[in-house]
Design a protein around this motif. Structure first.
Motif, PDB file in Angstrom:
ATOM      1  N   GLU A  60       0.873  -1.286   0.096  1.00 50.39           N
ATOM      2  CA  GLU A  60       0.021   0.013  -0.003  1.00 50.39           C
ATOM      3  C   GLU A  60       0.874   1.220   0.014  1.00 50.39           C
ATOM      4  OE1 GLU A  60      -2.702  -0.187   3.291  1.00 50.39           O
ATOM      5  OE2 GLU A  60      -2.583  -2.586   3.175  1.00 50.39           O
ATOM      6  N   LEU A  61       0.268   2.183  -0.618  1.00 49.50           N
ATOM      7  CA  LEU A  61       1.117   3.493  -0.761  1.00 49.50           C
ATOM      8  C   LEU A  61      -0.055   4.623  -0.592  1.00 49.50           C
ATOM      9  CD1 LEU A  61       3.525   5.222  -0.913  1.00 49.50           C
ATOM     10  CD2 LEU A  61       3.221   5.161  -3.367  1.00 49.50           C
ATOM     11  N   TYR A  62       0.120   5.642   0.276  1.00 49.18           N
ATOM     12  CA  TYR A  62      -0.817   6.630   0.423  1.00 49.18           C
ATOM     13  C   TYR A  62      -0.088   8.326   0.190  1.00 49.18           C
ATOM     14  CZ  TYR A  62      -3.535   2.709   1.939  1.00 49.18           C
ATOM     15  OH  TYR A  62      -4.253   1.852   2.113  1.00 49.18           O
ATOM     16  N   ASP A  63      -0.682   9.038  -0.227  1.00 51.02           N
ATOM     17  CA  ASP A  63      -0.288  10.527  -0.263  1.00 51.02           C
ATOM     18  C   ASP A  63      -0.989  11.138   0.705  1.00 51.02           C
ATOM     19  OD1 ASP A  63       0.092  13.002  -0.818  1.00 51.02           O
ATOM     20  OD2 ASP A  63       0.004  12.802  -3.063  1.00 51.02           O
ATOM     21  N   LEU A  64      -0.247  11.427   1.888  1.00 45.91           N
ATOM     22  CA  LEU A  64      -0.772  11.921   2.948  1.00 45.91           C
ATOM     23  C   LEU A  64      -1.150  13.415   2.720  1.00 45.91           C
ATOM     24  CD1 LEU A  64       1.768  10.568   5.561  1.00 45.91           C
ATOM     25  CD2 LEU A  64      -0.452   9.771   4.687  1.00 45.91           C
ATOM     26  N   ASP A  65      -0.626  14.214   1.804  1.00 48.57           N
ATOM     27  CA  ASP A  65      -1.117  15.321   1.791  1.00 48.57           C
ATOM     28  C   ASP A  65      -2.368  15.638   0.956  1.00 48.57           C
ATOM     29  OD1 ASP A  65       1.350  16.472   2.473  1.00 48.57           O
ATOM     30  OD2 ASP A  65       2.178  17.128   0.481  1.00 48.57           O
ATOM     31  N   GLN A  66      -2.700  14.784   0.017  1.00 49.67           N
ATOM     32  CA  GLN A  66      -3.929  14.471  -0.765  1.00 49.67           C
ATOM     33  C   GLN A  66      -5.064  13.748  -0.074  1.00 49.67           C
ATOM     34  OE1 GLN A  66      -4.484  16.502  -3.160  1.00 49.67           O
ATOM     35  NE2 GLN A  66      -2.429  17.262  -2.929  1.00 49.67           N
ATOM     36  N   ASP A  67      -4.408  12.724   0.775  1.00 50.80           N
ATOM     37  CA  ASP A  67      -5.247  11.643   1.354  1.00 50.80           C
ATOM     38  C   ASP A  67      -4.854  11.384   3.142  1.00 50.80           C
ATOM     39  OD1 ASP A  67      -7.005   9.378   1.849  1.00 50.80           O
ATOM     40  OD2 ASP A  67      -5.684   7.986   0.747  1.00 50.80           O
ATOM     41  N   PRO A  68      -4.854  12.280   3.709  1.00 52.20           N
ATOM     42  CA  PRO A  68      -4.589  12.086   5.125  1.00 52.20           C
ATOM     43  C   PRO A  68      -5.310  10.880   5.975  1.00 52.20           C
ATOM     44  CG  PRO A  68      -5.853  14.014   4.954  1.00 52.20           C
ATOM     45  CD  PRO A  68      -5.744  13.438   3.471  1.00 52.20           C
ATOM     46  N   LEU A  69      -6.197  10.301   5.413  1.00 45.49           N
ATOM     47  CA  LEU A  69      -7.117   9.328   6.169  1.00 45.49           C
ATOM     48  C   LEU A  69      -6.580   7.977   5.471  1.00 45.49           C
ATOM     49  CD1 LEU A  69     -10.506  10.808   6.834  1.00 45.49           C
ATOM     50  CD2 LEU A  69      -8.717  10.727   8.212  1.00 45.49           C
ATOM     51  N   GLU A  70      -5.662   7.992   4.452  1.00 44.99           N
ATOM     52  CA  GLU A  70      -5.275   6.811   3.968  1.00 44.99           C
ATOM     53  C   GLU A  70      -6.463   5.976   3.353  1.00 44.99           C
ATOM     54  OE1 GLU A  70      -2.266   4.683   6.171  1.00 44.99           O
ATOM     55  OE2 GLU A  70      -1.287   6.816   6.971  1.00 44.99           O
ATOM     56  N   LYS A  71      -7.178   6.425   2.424  1.00 43.10           N
ATOM     57  CA  LYS A  71      -8.518   5.891   1.863  1.00 43.10           C
ATOM     58  C   LYS A  71      -8.012   5.419   0.502  1.00 43.10           C
ATOM     59  CE  LYS A  71     -12.232   7.844   4.522  1.00 43.10           C
ATOM     60  NZ  LYS A  71     -13.332   8.592   4.725  1.00 43.10           N
ATOM     61  N   LYS A  72      -7.226   6.032  -0.176  1.00 42.32           N
ATOM     62  CA  LYS A  72      -6.853   5.571  -1.746  1.00 42.32           C
ATOM     63  C   LYS A  72      -5.493   5.036  -1.719  1.00 42.32           C
ATOM     64  CE  LYS A  72      -6.860   7.082  -6.479  1.00 42.32           C
ATOM     65  NZ  LYS A  72      -6.906   8.387  -7.246  1.00 42.32           N
ATOM     66  N   ASN A  73      -5.358   3.734  -1.994  1.00 41.67           N
ATOM     67  CA  ASN A  73      -3.819   3.128  -2.272  1.00 41.67           C
ATOM     68  C   ASN A  73      -3.356   3.407  -3.694  1.00 41.67           C
ATOM     69  OD1 ASN A  73      -1.654   1.471  -2.309  1.00 41.67           O
ATOM     70  ND2 ASN A  73      -2.935  -0.435  -2.186  1.00 41.67           N
ATOM     71  N   ILE A  74      -2.264   4.181  -3.685  1.00 39.15           N
ATOM     72  CA  ILE A  74      -1.829   4.837  -5.001  1.00 39.15           C
ATOM     73  C   ILE A  74      -0.520   4.120  -5.230  1.00 39.15           C
ATOM     74  CG2 ILE A  74      -2.930   6.966  -4.831  1.00 39.15           C
ATOM     75  CD1 ILE A  74      -0.061   8.087  -3.838  1.00 39.15           C
ATOM     76  N   VAL A  75      -0.445   2.982  -5.027  1.00 39.42           N
ATOM     77  CA  VAL A  75       0.783   2.192  -5.274  1.00 39.42           C
ATOM     78  C   VAL A  75       1.111   1.822  -6.655  1.00 39.42           C
ATOM     79  CG1 VAL A  75      -0.116  -0.206  -4.819  1.00 39.42           C
ATOM     80  CG2 VAL A  75       2.179   0.207  -4.439  1.00 39.42           C
ATOM     81  N   ARG A  76       0.189   1.512  -7.380  1.00 36.03           N
ATOM     82  CA  ARG A  76       0.199   1.426  -8.762  1.00 36.03           C
ATOM     83  C   ARG A  76       0.332   2.720  -9.580  1.00 36.03           C
ATOM     84  NH1 ARG A  76      -3.448  -2.893  -7.674  1.00 36.03           N
ATOM     85  NH2 ARG A  76      -2.789  -4.859  -8.395  1.00 36.03           N
TER      86      ARG A  76
END
Length: 244
Positions: A60-76
């Motif tokens: 899993e990878l999360y952008d904390l600036d855009q998604d502080p609650l870690e709801k969208k996994n952006i690993v791909r």
């Protein structure tokens, strides 16, 4: 000194003298709770000011600036970022080894194996401790339902609803026959109900699945003692001391 050279950590001198932008900083985190509770993979993470990377069977990878609650996994979507943080995590794991990690890879010592044999277990001289970092273990995300059912069973046991708890645990045991926590909890509840013989059977099953569990050995000793089987109780308590 040699003690300082062996200390695992980072010098903060560069941060003090050159400011916070002098070097990339990472925060490390881990959770072995999924491993101990449901037999799933442990979780290992590394975080920068912007990103949070979590190593799991499905990373899993999360952008904390855009998604502080870690709801969208952006690993791909961010493979380069994922690769950088993956490498940083692996470097951290290889650099900071712990004594209990090394022990976790060890096999049963001869004395413990002999105590297990004295209790009737003949096939555990080569047994290995469950590893804390088993990459072949299931992803915790796939076992959330199992986790919730186990927690519900524990809550029922805590409220003395032992039979209802055991009905739930028995069903879970059918689906997860290799999960040692289930017979252990069954043993605890049966002992509380006063059915020591059935409790002994469950504790012995827990030890078959995890011969390193001192708690299962203590439970077996307590149940055997209550059943007036002093010989098995003595052996079980000796095993618990050996494992603790």
């Amino acid at each position: 000194s040699s003690e300082l050279q062996s200390f695992q950590g980072y010098s903060l001198l560069t941060l003090v003298t050159k400011g916070p932008g002098a070097a990339a900083r990472y925060g490390y985190s881990e959770s072995l709770y999924p491993r101990s509770l449901v037999g799933a993979s442990g979780l290992f993470g590394i975080r920068t000011e912007r990103y949070q990377y979590i190593r799991a069977p499905r990373e899993e990878l999360y952008d904390l600036d855009q998604d502080p609650l870690e709801k969208k996994n952006i690993v791909r979507e961010k493979p380069a970022v994922a690769q950088e943080l993956r490498a940083a995590l692996e470097a951290t794991l290889s650099r900071h080894t712990r004594a209990d990690d090394a022990q976790a890879e060890g096999r049963i010592d001869p004395e413990t194996a002999e105590k297990l044999r004295s209790l009737g277990y003949v096939s555990f001289s080569g047994a290995k401790r469950p590893t804390v970092d088993d990459r072949n273990a299931p992803d915790p995300k796939d076992l959330m339902g199992t986790h919730n059912e186990i927690m519900r069973a524990i809550e029922l046991g805590d409220s003395n609803s032992f039979r209802e708890a055991n009905a739930l645990l028995t069903g879970l045991s059918v689906r997860h026959p290799r999960l040692f926590l289930l017979p252990f909890l069954l043993g605890e509840n049966l002992r509380a109900l006063g059915d020591q013989r059935k409790a002994i059977t469950q504790y012995r099953r827990a030890l078959e699945l995890n011969p390193f569990s001192d708690q299962a050995a203590v439970g077996l000793g307590n149940a055997a003692y209550a059943a007036e089987d002093n010989s098995e109780a003595s052996k079980a308590f000796e095993l618990a001391l050996q494992l603790s």
